[in-house]
Design an enzyme around this catalytic site. Structure first.
Site, mmCIF file in Angstrom:
data_model
loop_
_atom_site.group_PDB
_atom_site.id
_atom_site.type_symbol
_atom_site.label_atom_id
_atom_site.label_comp_id
_atom_site.label_asym_id
_atom_site.label_seq_id
_atom_site.Cartn_x
_atom_site.Cartn_y
_atom_site.Cartn_z
ATOM 1 C CE LYS A 94 -4.501 1.005 0.540
ATOM 2 N NZ LYS A 94 -5.648 0.286 -0.014
ATOM 3 N N GLY A 198 -22.148 5.582 4.538
ATOM 4 C CA GLY A 198 -21.183 5.950 3.495
ATOM 5 C C GLY A 198 -21.764 5.680 2.118
ATOM 6 N N GLY A 200 -20.608 6.639 -0.937
ATOM 7 C CA GLY A 200 -19.632 7.030 -1.955
ATOM 8 C C GLY A 200 -19.703 6.101 -3.151
ATOM 9 C CB VAL A 202 -18.082 0.908 -2.570
ATOM 10 C CG1 VAL A 202 -18.568 -0.521 -2.344
ATOM 11 C CG2 VAL A 202 -16.724 0.904 -3.262
#
Ligand SMILES: NC(=O)c1ccc[n+]([C@@H]2O[C@H](COP(=O)([O-])OP(=O)(O)OC[C@H]3O[C@@H](n4cnc5c(N)ncnc54)[C@H](O)[C@@H]3O)[C@@H](O)[C@H]2O)c1
Length: 365
Positions: A94, A198, A200, A202
């Site tokens: 990452k 959330g 967003g 997804v």
């Protein structure tokens, strides 16, 4: 592990509490200050046991660069588990670009940060391939591409495979159906009540898919602008702070990580938690608390692997849409196996999923 520290990041004013207490078991960690952007960039390669490490690049605000380092260490470790559990020939890594608290990036500095990131990735000689994550996009990946070949998810009009949110949402959806089946004996979403925190890339897609399947939705987002989607779908709106207290069938965290704290788990009034957010558990012991309360948690790194499966396989030659769909739907089979193994062995779903990933890593050694 070798830590490459070149050159020094922002002046340290002492050891910061956010660093994990235990030493990381990463293969390589690069901490560098981007010469163009002046921003601290961290690339953490946790494991290449299964192949080149693959994981997104996060551009985010942190109080201190050591918070960004702690995030990169945690997220890259989770990528090893995610890629192994998904059956990919990929290791875990990452990268994080740290925006200091109180600063904002204008377009030029963000562009510079992506060039700096590209150089950092290139310096690792192919140990790690980057992709988009929170705060980045397919367009920004094409800037990274100016400095390295080790990047995927470029825009479709540049011959890339684009952003992976569709695939991530499809994988989470498969995980939701498998969990419903495990808990209720039926994967039918019609009439089931979901709380999505959330909305967003997804969470928004999931909300649409679940609404289309006849589900009842309660939704929350820190951005008031998302109320429009709630209205369009006939969903109830609740404040983010209250979302986990709503009595429902499933809680679906699709914002940022750390949402499942011991306090939140005590207040949950659902039968299961399945969502896209990375690193949902604020601490490891929360998995045991969830099990103790009879709440079936589908581990995030299993459930949200659709995006990385897509990025890896769509870039590979000879893999068609049918095979891709099959592999992403297969996330549901992994989730089913994790719930079953956890119940059979009397362990948490976290432990069951880790065992599954460890078996794949051991087989590769
Ligand atoms: N996009 C992908 O393909 C992908 C893949 C794997 C994992 N994930 C993870 O899934 C999560 C969502 O990803 P995304 O791409 O949809 O991100 P996004 O930034 O598009 O959406 C996140 C949404 O959550 C909202 N939000 C943030 N904190 C919140 C809170 N406390 N309560 C309610 N809403 C909150 C934001 O306002 C935003 O609308 C992230 O944790 C991400 O790391 C995404």
């Amino acid at each position: 592990m070798s830590i490459t520290h070149a050159p020094a990041p922002s002046p340290s004013n002492g050891v910061h509490a956010a660093l994990p207490v235990e030493a990381p078991d990463h293969e390589r960690v690069l901490i560098t200050r981007g010469p163009r952007s002046g921003l601290t960039i961290i690339v953490a390669v946790h494991s290449t046991a299964l192949g080149q490490a693959l994981g997104g690049a996060r551009v985010w605000h942190y109080e201190h660069w050591t918070d960004a380092l702690a995030d990169a260490l945690r997220l890259s470790q989770a990528m090893t588990l995610k890629n192994a559990a998904a059956g990919l020939a990929r290791g875990g890594g990452k990268s994080v670009v740290c925006i200091p608290a109180g600063e904002t990036l204008d377009e030029a500095r963000r562009h510079d940060a992506m060039l700096d990131l590209g150089d950092a990735v290139e310096s690792l000689g192919g140990a790690y391939m980057t992709a988009e994550d929170v705060g980045t996009s397919a367009e920004l990946m094409s800037v990274v591409h100016e400095r390295t070949e080790h990047v995927c998810g470029l825009p479709a009009d540049e011959g890339g495979v684009g952003e992976p949110a569709d695939a991530t949402a499809a994988g989470v959806h498969a995980g939701i159906l498998a969990t419903l089946d495990h808990v209720f004996g039926s994967s039918d979403v019609a009439g089931r009540h979901f709380v999505i925190a959330g909305l967003g890339q997804v969470g928004g897609r999931l909300a649409r898919a679940l609404a289309a399947g006849g589900a009842r939705l309660t939704v929350a987002d820190v951005h008031e602008g998302k109320r429009a989607l709630a209205d369009e779908l006939g969903a109830e709106w609740v404040s983010p702070a209250d979302a986990h207290r709503v009595e429902a069938d499933l809680f679906v965290p699709c914002g940022l990580g750390g949402v499942l704290t011991p306090e939140v788990v005590q207040e949950l009034r659902v039968r299961a938690v399945v969502g896209a957010a990375n690193n949902q558990l604020a601490e490891r012991d929360v998995a045991r608390m969830l099990r103790g309360r009879g709440i079936a948690w589908a581990p995030d790194f299993v459930v949200n692997a659709g995006g990385v499966v897509y990025l890896d396989l769509a870039s590979a030659p000879g893999i068609g849409q049918e095979e891709l769909d099959r592999r992403i739907a297969g996330i549901g089979d992994v989730v089913r196996a994790v719930h079953r193994d956890a119940d059979a062995a009397g362990i948490t779903t976290l432990e069951a999923a880790e065992r599954l990933a460890a078996a794949r890593l051991d087989a590769a050694r």
